[in-house]
Structure formats: C-alpha cells, structure tokens
Write a protein that holds these residues in place. Sequence first.
Motif, PDB file in Angstrom:
ATOM      1  N   GLU A 104      22.453 139.761  80.649  1.00 33.93           N
ATOM      2  CA  GLU A 104      22.126 138.477  80.032  1.00 33.93           C
ATOM      3  C   GLU A 104      23.126 137.406  80.454  1.00 33.93           C
ATOM      4  O   GLU A 104      22.757 136.273  80.721  1.00 33.93           O
ATOM      5  CB  GLU A 104      22.122 138.617  78.511  1.00 33.93           C
ATOM      6  N   ASP A 107      22.414 136.379  84.037  1.00 32.42           N
ATOM      7  CA  ASP A 107      21.245 135.507  84.101  1.00 32.42           C
ATOM      8  C   ASP A 107      21.591 134.106  83.613  1.00 32.42           C
ATOM      9  O   ASP A 107      21.154 133.105  84.177  1.00 32.42           O
ATOM     10  CB  ASP A 107      20.112 136.090  83.245  1.00 32.42           C
ATOM     11  N   THR A 108      22.386 134.028  82.519  1.00 33.58           N
ATOM     12  CA  THR A 108      22.769 132.732  81.969  1.00 33.58           C
ATOM     13  C   THR A 108      23.609 131.956  82.968  1.00 33.58           C
ATOM     14  O   THR A 108      23.430 130.750  83.141  1.00 33.58           O
ATOM     15  CB  THR A 108      23.578 132.928  80.672  1.00 33.58           C
ATOM     16  N   GLN A 110      23.597 132.266  86.269  1.00 32.55           N
ATOM     17  CA  GLN A 110      22.734 131.842  87.373  1.00 32.55           C
ATOM     18  C   GLN A 110      21.891 130.646  86.969  1.00 32.55           C
ATOM     19  O   GLN A 110      21.716 129.699  87.747  1.00 32.55           O
ATOM     20  CB  GLN A 110      21.827 133.012  87.793  1.00 32.55           C
ATOM     21  N   GLU A 111      21.384 130.679  85.755  1.00 28.29           N
ATOM     22  CA  GLU A 111      20.549 129.572  85.271  1.00 28.29           C
ATOM     23  C   GLU A 111      21.382 128.297  85.166  1.00 28.29           C
ATOM     24  O   GLU A 111      20.909 127.202  85.487  1.00 28.29           O
ATOM     25  CB  GLU A 111      19.974 129.939  83.902  1.00 28.29           C
ATOM     26  N   SER A 112      22.632 128.437  84.722  1.00 23.82           N
ATOM     27  CA  SER A 112      23.516 127.283  84.591  1.00 23.82           C
ATOM     28  C   SER A 112      23.803 126.657  85.958  1.00 23.82           C
ATOM     29  O   SER A 112      23.814 125.431  86.099  1.00 23.82           O
ATOM     30  CB  SER A 112      24.825 127.717  83.935  1.00 23.82           C
ATOM     31  N   MET A 114      21.878 126.785  88.638  1.00 26.13           N
ATOM     32  CA  MET A 114      20.671 126.134  89.136  1.00 26.13           C
ATOM     33  C   MET A 114      20.489 124.758  88.499  1.00 26.13           C
ATOM     34  O   MET A 114      20.042 123.812  89.149  1.00 26.13           O
ATOM     35  CB  MET A 114      19.455 127.011  88.868  1.00 26.13           C
ATOM     36  N   LYS A 115      20.861 124.630  87.224  1.00 25.91           N
ATOM     37  CA  LYS A 115      20.757 123.330  86.557  1.00 25.91           C
ATOM     38  C   LYS A 115      21.727 122.335  87.171  1.00 25.91           C
ATOM     39  O   LYS A 115      21.402 121.158  87.336  1.00 25.91           O
ATOM     40  CB  LYS A 115      21.036 123.500  85.060  1.00 25.91           C
ATOM     41  N   GLU A 118      20.315 121.245  90.465  1.00 24.20           N
ATOM     42  CA  GLU A 118      19.184 120.332  90.269  1.00 24.20           C
ATOM     43  C   GLU A 118      19.673 118.931  89.918  1.00 24.20           C
ATOM     44  O   GLU A 118      19.151 117.927  90.425  1.00 24.20           O
ATOM     45  CB  GLU A 118      18.280 120.872  89.159  1.00 24.20           C
ATOM     46  N   GLU A 188      14.959 126.913  96.017  1.00 24.67           N
ATOM     47  CA  GLU A 188      14.964 127.323  94.616  1.00 24.67           C
ATOM     48  C   GLU A 188      15.181 126.150  93.666  1.00 24.67           C
ATOM     49  O   GLU A 188      14.845 126.228  92.480  1.00 24.67           O
ATOM     50  CB  GLU A 188      16.063 128.364  94.368  1.00 24.67           C
TER      51      GLU A 188
END
Length: 207
Positions: A104, A107-108, A110-112, A114-115, A118, A188
């Motif tokens: 978890e 994943d968190t 990696q998500e951070s 990507m934000k 972006e 991505e």
Amino acid sequence: MAHALRRCICGPVVVCGSATNHLLFAGHGLRYRNRKLEVILTTTIDKLGKAGETVKVAPGHFRNHLMPKMLAVPDIPKFAFLIREQRKLYKREEEEPVKEVPKEKEDTSQESKMKEYEMAAKRLNNAQLSLRRHIKVDSELREPVTKKELVAEVARQLCVNIHPDNIHLPSPLSSLGEYEVVLRLPQEIPRPEGLLQWTLNVKVRRK
C-alpha cells in the motif's frame, strides 16, 4: 575408532574424535563424573534439556544415540564456543526479520509521484518561456537558442527540471518570434481532455 561429527545446530562442519571409554573422553578434556558425561545438546530433547544446555548423560547413551544423530556434542571449550556463537547468530536473525515495504505504501508513493509529474507537465504546458537575444539582420539571431538553453531556462523561470530528451527540437531557434515546442513526456502522465500532446510556449524577443 573415530568418525566424523558433521554438524552442530546448523553450524559449520566440524570433526572430532568419538570415544568408547572414559579414558579417551578424559584425553579430550571431557569431564567424567560418576560414569556420567557432560554434553551440550544441539537440539531440544524432551525430558533431557533444551538446545544449548549442558546436561549429564550415560556414556553409552551419548555414544549410541545422541552423537550418531548429532543431538549432542562433548562439553569441551571448542564445541561450547561454536554452539554459543551459532545460537547468537540464529537468535539475531529471528529477532531481526527482513522488513518489507508494504504494498500500500509503495502504491501511495507511486501515485504521489505521478501527481507531481502531472502538475509539472501542466505548468510547462500553460506557461510561456521568455528569452531575449541579440539579432544580426532583421529578426535573425546572432546565437540560436539550443535545446540545452531551453532546459536551463525552464529550470530558472518555471522551477521545473526536465531532461534534454524531453524536448523535441529538430533544429535550434534561429529567429525572433513565438514557438510551440513539443514536449516528450512519459505516456503515463494523463493529459487533459482534448490535449493531443504536451507543448512548451517559447517567445524569443529582441535584446
């Protein structure tokens, strides 16, 4: 008369002499009292003792049962030291298991990231990079604007670090004017609806 004693508590291979009488045991430094031998258990044995403990057993029991099955070794300094060190090692490994990063959290993280990518991409796409240059004749620049210069100006003006490979610039900018430079960013990174590609607006002015 002698044969190999192969292993002590999963430790390295050791070899020692076996014995058939108390005189030979005494010659190896083994204490012999009341026809009982002091031995070190290499594994826990019910009603006898725990692994690593020193217990007294009959010579025949040690010779015929414990030693052939590698359940105990003679209580002499070299074996005592070996078993003590081995037990420290395995105890430390049990107390310090390998720590794994929870999925978890990965994943968190990696998500951070990507934000962040972006947000940086949107900043590049919505901003205008302004450069001033000297000209030679009409609007021709004395020194063309290279990809390397664009990377440096993006970092200075927009506070975003990019790699030269992120900029698609077939040839340096050689004249005054406004340019829409294509950015090569990871697929991505989600693009806003209707946006076909990320771009960087560059305006080259006269100095």
